[in-house]
Design an enzyme around this catalytic site. Sequence first.
Site, PDB file in Angstrom:
ATOM      1  N   SER A  14      -5.752 -35.469  67.506  1.00 17.47           N
ATOM      2  CA  SER A  14      -5.845 -36.278  66.300  1.00 17.47           C
ATOM      3  C   SER A  14      -7.280 -36.196  65.816  1.00 17.47           C
ATOM      4  O   SER A  14      -8.191 -35.869  66.590  1.00 17.47           O
ATOM      5  CB  SER A  14      -5.419 -37.726  66.566  1.00 17.47           C
ATOM      6  OG  SER A  14      -6.141 -38.275  67.658  1.00 17.47           O
ATOM      7  N   GLU A  66     -10.495 -37.875  63.216  1.00 19.70           N
ATOM      8  CA  GLU A  66     -11.015 -39.016  62.450  1.00 19.70           C
ATOM      9  C   GLU A  66     -11.890 -38.529  61.316  1.00 19.70           C
ATOM     10  O   GLU A  66     -12.715 -37.624  61.487  1.00 19.70           O
ATOM     11  CB  GLU A  66     -11.833 -39.942  63.361  1.00 19.70           C
ATOM     12  CG  GLU A  66     -12.396 -41.154  62.605  1.00 19.70           C
ATOM     13  CD  GLU A  66     -13.192 -42.076  63.493  1.00 19.70           C
ATOM     14  OE1 GLU A  66     -12.562 -42.745  64.338  1.00 19.70           O
ATOM     15  OE2 GLU A  66     -14.433 -42.118  63.353  1.00 19.70           O
ATOM     16  N   ASP A  93     -17.598 -54.135  63.424  1.00 23.39           N
ATOM     17  CA  ASP A  93     -18.991 -54.514  63.628  1.00 23.39           C
ATOM     18  C   ASP A  93     -19.459 -55.426  62.504  1.00 23.39           C
ATOM     19  O   ASP A  93     -19.050 -55.248  61.353  1.00 23.39           O
ATOM     20  CB  ASP A  93     -19.887 -53.276  63.663  1.00 23.39           C
ATOM     21  CG  ASP A  93     -19.571 -52.369  64.835  1.00 23.39           C
ATOM     22  OD1 ASP A  93     -19.351 -52.896  65.934  1.00 23.39           O
ATOM     23  OD2 ASP A  93     -19.530 -51.137  64.650  1.00 23.39           O
ATOM     24  N   PHE A 106     -26.158 -42.581  67.086  1.00 23.24           N
ATOM     25  CA  PHE A 106     -24.810 -43.083  67.368  1.00 23.24           C
ATOM     26  C   PHE A 106     -24.728 -43.601  68.805  1.00 23.24           C
ATOM     27  O   PHE A 106     -24.169 -44.671  69.069  1.00 23.24           O
ATOM     28  CB  PHE A 106     -23.779 -41.969  67.188  1.00 23.24           C
ATOM     29  CG  PHE A 106     -23.544 -41.529  65.772  1.00 23.24           C
ATOM     30  CD1 PHE A 106     -23.970 -42.292  64.697  1.00 23.24           C
ATOM     31  CD2 PHE A 106     -22.874 -40.334  65.506  1.00 23.24           C
ATOM     32  CE1 PHE A 106     -23.741 -41.883  63.385  1.00 23.24           C
ATOM     33  CE2 PHE A 106     -22.640 -39.916  64.210  1.00 23.24           C
ATOM     34  CZ  PHE A 106     -23.078 -40.681  63.147  1.00 23.24           C
ATOM     35  N   HIS A 139      -8.906 -36.837  70.773  1.00 20.65           N
ATOM     36  CA  HIS A 139      -9.185 -37.374  69.432  1.00 20.65           C
ATOM     37  C   HIS A 139     -10.587 -36.903  69.044  1.00 20.65           C
ATOM     38  O   HIS A 139     -11.554 -37.125  69.789  1.00 20.65           O
ATOM     39  CB  HIS A 139      -9.134 -38.905  69.455  1.00 20.65           C
ATOM     40  CG  HIS A 139      -9.332 -39.542  68.115  1.00 20.65           C
ATOM     41  ND1 HIS A 139      -8.350 -39.579  67.148  1.00 20.65           N
ATOM     42  CD2 HIS A 139     -10.408 -40.185  67.580  1.00 20.65           C
ATOM     43  CE1 HIS A 139      -8.798 -40.221  66.081  1.00 20.65           C
ATOM     44  NE2 HIS A 139     -10.049 -40.591  66.321  1.00 20.65           N
TER      45      HIS A 139
END
Length: 305
Positions: free
Chosen positions: A16, A18, A110, A219, A269
Amino acid sequence: MSTAEALTGPRSIRVSFEFFPPADEAMAAMLWKSLERLAPLAPSFVSVTYGADGSTRERTHDVVTRIQRETPLTGAPHLTCIGAARGEILGIARAYWEEGIRHLVALRGDPPSREAPYQPHPGGFAYAADLVAGLKRVAPFDISVAAYPEVHPEARSAQADLDNLKRKIDAGASRAITQFFFDSDIFLRFRDRCAAAGIAAPIVPGILPITRFPQVLRFAARCGTAVPSWLHERFAGLEADDETRRLLAASVAIEQVESLKRHGVREFHFYTLNRSELTYAICHALGLRPPARPLPPAARTGAPA
């Protein structure tokens, strides 16, 4: 035989992807070009992120509904607890269901300012487990949630974080997608801990191909991901060398997914950052191939066109 079966065979690898909603026309063009490139790999779904404070709600909706209408892909919008009351969030979910969207990614989210502690919205869902339970009352969505192999930065302890994940699964989530990581052993130990805790849902590793190393460091600092020293050494001095950096990034990610595959991982993913090149190369290394297109008669026989 389904497209996915034709693509991967009996020992299937599932993937998958994103994406994030584009902020301008150039970014939108890059997003749709990437979707077109990755679509033949028949992903289980493609998720679209949601701004930390809900700021991209409309853009997320527009991208997901266009994916659903205009492509063969399954769109999966993110929904968070941030910045909205329960009724508003459930109204969004009902609208998605009416538009044919069956898969959601449910997250706490967040706060707008990362320096401020998280505070539930008055009248809203407090945490992701509450959100999952509310969404399942709206309709039988297929829901993905987040997991943290290296522990959520705000969790009181690793055990508390694991307990929270179990609450999300028990509330009705179908799978957990992990935050990205670079040490495969960390993921494998976490998977074992999930199994020991009675979490039967799939734990899907989140893979972040390294496009720009300084960006990855930012990140990682936000979400508590460890960046091994060997990775610093491998990318040192390549800030202006795009070609070598891309080759190394592909090598690192391919090593990672091959290591996980050897330990029985069959679902991945990818955090694409709206780019397709590295993700496509990694999927190719995993054995994913688009269905072969038949040659035209002239090409098969050698006859002139």
